[in-house]
Design an enzyme around this catalytic site. Structure first.
Site, short mmCIF file in Angstrom:
data_model
loop_
_atom_site.label_atom_id
_atom_site.label_comp_id
_atom_site.label_asym_id
_atom_site.label_seq_id
_atom_site.Cartn_x
_atom_site.Cartn_y
_atom_site.Cartn_z
N ASN A 1 61.46 41.77 36.68
CA ASN A 1 60.13 41.99 36.12
C ASN A 1 59.03 41.60 37.11
O ASN A 1 57.99 42.26 37.17
CB ASN A 1 59.97 41.18 34.83
CG ASN A 1 58.66 41.47 34.12
OD1 ASN A 1 58.45 42.56 33.60
ND2 ASN A 1 57.76 40.51 34.11
N ASN B 1 53.00 44.10 42.40
CA ASN B 1 52.20 45.11 43.09
C ASN B 1 52.58 46.47 42.50
O ASN B 1 53.49 47.13 42.98
CB ASN B 1 52.48 45.06 44.59
CG ASN B 1 51.54 45.96 45.39
OD1 ASN B 1 50.92 46.87 44.85
ND2 ASN B 1 51.44 45.70 46.68
N HIS C 1 58.61 45.21 55.29
CA HIS C 1 57.98 43.88 55.31
C HIS C 1 58.25 43.18 56.64
O HIS C 1 57.33 42.57 57.22
CB HIS C 1 58.52 43.02 54.16
CG HIS C 1 57.86 43.29 52.85
ND1 HIS C 1 58.18 44.38 52.07
CD2 HIS C 1 56.89 42.62 52.17
CE1 HIS C 1 57.44 44.36 50.97
NE2 HIS C 1 56.66 43.30 51.00
#
Length: 548
Positions: free
Chosen positions: A413, A419, A458
């Site tokens: 969740n 984002n 990332h």
């Protein structure tokens, strides 16, 4: 739900029956109020009655508010779903089947089936709604008070050490070094993204139905589009960042915009190609090619999902826009003081001791507080202030850039709500397209692929922005994050899991800040004269020794 309603009714019935019982037992309160002996109301009895009623009301208030909130949430969610399902022909609102049954009234992600795509509706950001509550706004005021204390602390320490007020921002000016080069690079990326993908798609769409070899025609244009994505948007900005040795913040501007333009261009092509194929199959005389203005609006809109039209607000609140940009600058100064007061003293002196488990553990725990503050400030500055500022200027109606990720009891969740802008892109163009390609099989493999793509991107951002490769984030994200996603799943609903989520989030940010800061300072104080490619990969913090 039924059990809670019965409990509430029982409490109400008990509270209503209680005065009658007291009256039967000879309680003199009511009698004294109705027929006082001296013709006046007994003040003590009146105060006692008022205290009793207030206590009963306070006891019932949390149950009442919880029931009202639950029913109101269900009502509004169901109403929005039904109103969206009525608009079958619109572009901004895409139809989807309304969930049936009382248990299914809440659409967790408010999402249409994958073949229809994301729904856009006019709605505020969650923090804007929460800040209307005084209790929540007080937390915002507490962060402002903490910023004031950071400023005062810095000024006082500088005055004691230097004998004068030192109002210089050397870290800030260093971080945004060579900013003009970053801005020129952005202009080049923007113009190329505005022109090349649009005209490539336009040329393909208008020639597809006329071509005698549509497959070859499509492959050729697809190859050119990939060359643009990988060559122009991929290697071009990265080369500028490395060749001109931009400062960290300037590098972040270029790299983040590079990734945003890549995702925008992909969404534009991905959403419009099926429309052209459908038009050619139906042998329509018109080719559904969006206008340049629609594509230009999409490039600035705070979303990564393309639509010809979006729901729009009627006016622009310029005061709101100014407030958002003011808060962004406030967050930048907040981060500056965090690094100046909490991080720099720690990491400037940490290498005076040999690298050991003791040093590492102390570093991680000392980095938790600044790491969490940086996380919260980044979230507030970008996902709330920056996106809302551009949404307001563009009158973009759908402001759901994030959800209540702070209430998450599972990492699955948390990943969906932290984002929403990026998550929607990954869900529709990575996860769902993977399932479509494999005919809706291998769901676990699809999720693994999405995690791998996200982890690589990332780590790419950190490697380019910091000028070294140190895959701490990749390990945490790809292994621990993915494991938590499957283990701590949506079935965990108890509050203890929210505590566990926050604890691991705090620890993870402490680890990231500690490891990357150690490596940064080690490379600053132990530079190599002729570094090889292996030196950019090998951790310098493990072997660097320096003293002052």
């Amino acid at each position: 739900m039924v059990g809670k309603e019965m409990s509430l009714r029982n409490r109400l019935s008990k509270s209503s029956e209680k005065p009658e019982e007291e009256e039967d037992q000879g309680n003199p309160t009511k009698e004294s109020l109705e027929a006082p002996s001296n013709g006046r109301v007994d003040i003590k009895q009146l105060i006692a009655k008022k205290i009793q009623l207030t206590a009963e009301a306070e006891e019932l208030k949390p149950f009442f508010m919880k029931e009202v909130g639950t029913h109101f949430d269900d009502f509004v969610t169901n109403l929005i779903e039904k109103s969206a399902s009525l608009d079958n022909g619109g572009c901004a609102l895409t139809s989807f089947s309304v969930l049936e049954g009382e248990k299914k009234h809440r659409a967790k992600d408010f999402r249409a089936p994958p073949e229809h795509g994301k729904i856009f509706v006019i709605r505020q950001s969650l923090l804007d709604e929460l800040f209307e509550v005084d209790h929540i706004r007080t937390i915002y005021h507490m962060f402002i008070a903490l910023l004031i204390l950071f400023i005062l602390s810095t000024l006082v320490v500088d005055y004691i050490d230097e004998g004068r007020l030192v109002l210089e921002f050397s870290v800030m000016s260093y971080a945004f070094g060579k900013l003009p080069i970053a801005l020129w690079t952005w202009c080049a990326m923007f113009l190329s993204t505005l022109s090349l993908p649009y005209f490539l798609f336009q040329h393909w769409a208008r020639g597809y139905s006329k071509s005698s070899h549509p497959v070859i025609h499509s492959l050729l244009h697809g190859l050119l589009f990939m060359v643009f994505q990988i060559g122009v948007l991929g290697f071009g900005p990265t080369y500028v960042v490395l060749a001109y040795t931009l400062a960290p913040a300037s590098r972040c501007i270029v790299v983040f915009e590079q990734i945003r333009f890549v995702m925008k261009a992909h969404s534009f092509v991905r959403e419009n190609v099926p429309r052209v194929l459908k038009s050619a199959k139906e042998k329509s005389s018109t080719v559904p090619v969006p206008t340049v203005n629609q594509y230009l609006y999409f490039l600035f809109a705070p979303t990564l999902i393309y639509r010809d039209n979006y729901p729009r607000t009627p006016t622009i609140r310029w005061g709101y826009v100014a407030m958002q940009f003011a808060q962004i600058f406030g967050c930048l100064f907040y981060m500056y003081y965090i690094f100046e007061r909490l991080c720099a003293p720690l990491f400037r002196n940490i290498k005076q001791e040999p690298f050991s488990a003791r040093v590492l553990v102390l570093c991680v725990f000392n980095s938790i507080l600044p790491g969490v503050l940086v996380l919260l400030l980044t979230f507030f500055a970008f996902l709330h202030c920056w996106l809302n500022a551009f949404a307001e200027m563009l009158r973009f109606g759908d402001r759901m850039f994030y959800k209540d990720w702070w209430n998450s009891t599972s990492y699955s969740n948390y990943y969906r709500t932290w984002n929403v802008v990026v998550h929607d892109w990954l869900y529709y163009y990575a996860y769902q397209d993977f399932l479509w390609f494999f005919t809706k099989r291998f769901r676990s493999a699809a999720m693994l692929a999405v995690f791998a793509v996200s982890a690589v991107v990332h780590e790419y951002v950190l490697a380019v922005c910091l000028s070294f490769f140190y895959p701490v984030l990749f390990v945490l994200f790809m292994f621990f994050g993915m494991a938590f996603n499957f283990i701590v799943n949506d079935s965990r609903k108890r509050p203890i899991w929210n505590v566990m989520m926050w604890t691991s989030l705090f620890a993870g940010n402490g680890v990231l800040l500690c490891f990357y800061s150690q490596e940064w300072y080690a490379r600053q104080h132990c530079p190599l004269k002729n570094p090889t490619l292996l030196d950019y990969i090998r951790p310098r913090s493990w072997t660097c020794r320096y003293v002052f």
